[in-house]
Design a protein around this motif. Sequence first.
Motif, PDB file in Angstrom:
ATOM      1  N   LEU A  83     -10.522  11.276  -2.785  1.00  0.00           N
ATOM      2  CA  LEU A  83      -9.701  10.422  -1.934  1.00  0.00           C
ATOM      3  C   LEU A  83      -9.312  11.178  -0.665  1.00  0.00           C
ATOM      4  CD1 LEU A  83      -7.249   8.772  -4.532  1.00  0.00           C
ATOM      5  CD2 LEU A  83      -9.633   8.243  -4.045  1.00  0.00           C
TER       6      LEU A  83
ATOM      7  N   PHE B 274     -11.732   4.239 -11.920  1.00  0.00           N
ATOM      8  CA  PHE B 274     -11.832   5.662 -11.596  1.00  0.00           C
ATOM      9  C   PHE B 274     -10.710   6.429 -12.282  1.00  0.00           C
ATOM     10  CE2 PHE B 274     -14.035   3.296  -8.392  1.00  0.00           C
ATOM     11  CZ  PHE B 274     -15.186   4.045  -8.183  1.00  0.00           C
TER      12      PHE B 274
ATOM     13  N   LEU C 265      -7.269   4.626 -12.000  1.00  0.00           N
ATOM     14  CA  LEU C 265      -7.095   3.813 -10.807  1.00  0.00           C
ATOM     15  C   LEU C 265      -8.115   2.676 -10.897  1.00  0.00           C
ATOM     16  CD1 LEU C 265      -7.095   5.498  -7.267  1.00  0.00           C
ATOM     17  CD2 LEU C 265      -7.721   3.133  -7.641  1.00  0.00           C
TER      18      LEU C 265
ATOM     19  N   PHE D 221       2.064   1.842  -3.518  1.00  0.00           N
ATOM     20  CA  PHE D 221       0.923   2.304  -4.302  1.00  0.00           C
ATOM     21  C   PHE D 221       0.667   3.798  -4.059  1.00  0.00           C
ATOM     22  CE2 PHE D 221      -3.656   3.219  -3.953  1.00  0.00           C
ATOM     23  CZ  PHE D 221      -4.030   3.109  -5.282  1.00  0.00           C
ATOM     24  N   MET D 222       0.669   4.180  -2.781  1.00  0.00           N
ATOM     25  CA  MET D 222       0.432   5.597  -2.455  1.00  0.00           C
ATOM     26  C   MET D 222       1.559   6.478  -2.989  1.00  0.00           C
ATOM     27  SD  MET D 222      -1.263   5.640   1.345  1.00  0.00           S
ATOM     28  CE  MET D 222      -0.031   4.623   2.154  1.00  0.00           C
TER      29      MET D 222
ATOM     30  N   PHE E  43     -19.860   8.393 -10.834  1.00  0.00           N
ATOM     31  CA  PHE E  43     -19.958   9.351  -9.717  1.00  0.00           C
ATOM     32  C   PHE E  43     -18.578   9.905  -9.387  1.00  0.00           C
ATOM     33  CE2 PHE E  43     -18.312   6.839  -6.064  1.00  0.00           C
ATOM     34  CZ  PHE E  43     -18.263   5.567  -6.624  1.00  0.00           C
TER      35      PHE E  43
ATOM     36  N   LEU F  34     -22.374   3.693   1.473  1.00  0.00           N
ATOM     37  CA  LEU F  34     -21.175   3.380   2.240  1.00  0.00           C
ATOM     38  C   LEU F  34     -20.937   4.459   3.284  1.00  0.00           C
ATOM     39  CD1 LEU F  34     -20.682   1.514  -0.238  1.00  0.00           C
ATOM     40  CD2 LEU F  34     -18.274   2.137  -0.108  1.00  0.00           C
TER      41      LEU F  34
ATOM     42  N   TYR G 249       0.830  -1.209   0.000  1.00  0.00           N
ATOM     43  CA  TYR G 249       0.000   0.000   0.000  1.00  0.00           C
ATOM     44  C   TYR G 249       0.867   1.264   0.000  1.00  0.00           C
ATOM     45  CZ  TYR G 249      -4.130   2.825   1.104  1.00  0.00           C
ATOM     46  OH  TYR G 249      -5.143   3.738   1.072  1.00  0.00           O
TER      47      TYR G 249
ATOM     48  N   MET H 188       0.939   7.155  -6.410  1.00  0.00           N
ATOM     49  CA  MET H 188      -0.148   8.138  -6.501  1.00  0.00           C
ATOM     50  C   MET H 188       0.365   9.558  -6.243  1.00  0.00           C
ATOM     51  SD  MET H 188      -3.302   6.883  -7.037  1.00  0.00           S
ATOM     52  CE  MET H 188      -4.430   8.023  -6.220  1.00  0.00           C
TER      53      MET H 188
ATOM     54  N   ARG I 222     -13.319  -5.206  -5.215  1.00  0.00           N
ATOM     55  CA  ARG I 222     -13.683  -5.707  -3.889  1.00  0.00           C
ATOM     56  C   ARG I 222     -14.265  -7.099  -4.057  1.00  0.00           C
ATOM     57  NH1 ARG I 222     -16.148  -0.089  -2.210  1.00  0.00           N
ATOM     58  NH2 ARG I 222     -14.441   0.732  -0.936  1.00  0.00           N
TER      59      ARG I 222
ATOM     60  N   ASP J 264      -6.636  12.066   0.493  1.00  0.00           N
ATOM     61  CA  ASP J 264      -5.587  13.100   0.353  1.00  0.00           C
ATOM     62  C   ASP J 264      -6.065  14.288  -0.485  1.00  0.00           C
ATOM     63  OD1 ASP J 264      -5.636  11.761  -2.181  1.00  0.00           O
ATOM     64  OD2 ASP J 264      -3.647  12.576  -2.580  1.00  0.00           O
TER      65      ASP J 264
ATOM     66  N   ILE K  49       1.676  10.619  -3.206  1.00  0.00           N
ATOM     67  CA  ILE K  49       1.416  11.044  -1.823  1.00  0.00           C
ATOM     68  C   ILE K  49       2.731  11.090  -1.052  1.00  0.00           C
ATOM     69  CG2 ILE K  49       0.237  10.348   0.293  1.00  0.00           C
ATOM     70  CD1 ILE K  49      -1.918   9.161  -1.618  1.00  0.00           C
TER      71      ILE K  49
ATOM     72  N   TRP L  39     -18.436   1.719 -10.303  1.00  0.00           N
ATOM     73  CA  TRP L  39     -18.334   0.341  -9.824  1.00  0.00           C
ATOM     74  C   TRP L  39     -19.272  -0.512 -10.674  1.00  0.00           C
ATOM     75  CZ3 TRP L  39     -14.817  -1.610  -6.711  1.00  0.00           C
ATOM     76  CH2 TRP L  39     -14.260  -0.864  -5.672  1.00  0.00           C
TER      77      TRP L  39
HETATM   78  C1  MYR Z   1     -15.802   3.530  -2.447  1.00  0.00           C
HETATM   79  O1  MYR Z   1     -16.474   2.623  -2.956  1.00  0.00           O
HETATM   80  O2  MYR Z   1     -15.151   3.354  -1.425  1.00  0.00           O
HETATM   81  C2  MYR Z   1     -15.812   4.860  -3.088  1.00  0.00           C
HETATM   82  C3  MYR Z   1     -15.122   4.902  -4.392  1.00  0.00           C
HETATM   83  C4  MYR Z   1     -13.703   4.439  -4.351  1.00  0.00           C
HETATM   84  C5  MYR Z   1     -12.866   5.004  -5.456  1.00  0.00           C
HETATM   85  C6  MYR Z   1     -11.467   4.569  -5.513  1.00  0.00           C
HETATM   86  C7  MYR Z   1     -10.892   4.186  -4.198  1.00  0.00           C
HETATM   87  C8  MYR Z   1      -9.419   4.080  -4.229  1.00  0.00           C
HETATM   88  C9  MYR Z   1      -8.859   4.475  -2.912  1.00  0.00           C
HETATM   89  C10 MYR Z   1      -7.397   4.547  -2.959  1.00  0.00           C
HETATM   90  C11 MYR Z   1      -6.871   5.361  -1.828  1.00  0.00           C
HETATM   91  C12 MYR Z   1      -5.436   5.556  -1.974  1.00  0.00           C
HETATM   92  C13 MYR Z   1      -4.965   6.796  -1.344  1.00  0.00           C
HETATM   93  C14 MYR Z   1      -4.385   7.645  -2.379  1.00  0.00           C
END
Ligand code: MYR
Length: 131
Positions: A72, A93, A102, A17-18, A68, A49, A14, A21, A106, A74, A23, A82
Amino acid sequence: AFNGTWKVDHSENYDKFMEQMGINVMKRKLAEHDNLKITIEQTGNNFHLKESSTFRTKDIDFTLGVQFDYTLADGTEVSGTWEMEGDKMNGKFTRKDNGKVLITTRAIVGGELVQTYNYDGVDAKRTFKKQ
Ligand code: MYR
């Protein structure tokens, strides 16, 4: 199957990955211990959610297959959808700032919720346990 409250238990890659991104290291250190908890309520194609972490609490509503906007933790803004593929959720996304994609999924695996992430060639995974 996704319904319930899920608390993050462990993460793989993770941090990398960040980093991909964009971060910074300070935020990544905090995000490693974000205690992310997601409550999922699915009614047909509609999802509600509740996201809570050390960063924020947030309510998110979306419908499968309907685009939609989401911000995030950050502050990065994305837009996407989805969709369901069998028992798996596939998310796609696009970042509004640079147009890069991205990909996230799930799935319930052995009673745990596994979320995968891919951005710009880097994969990560977070595993959540049901509360
Ligand atoms: C959801 O279903 O939780 C909402 C939509 C999620 C969109 C993408 C989520 C990726 C999250 C990555 C976080 C990494 C921090 C930069």
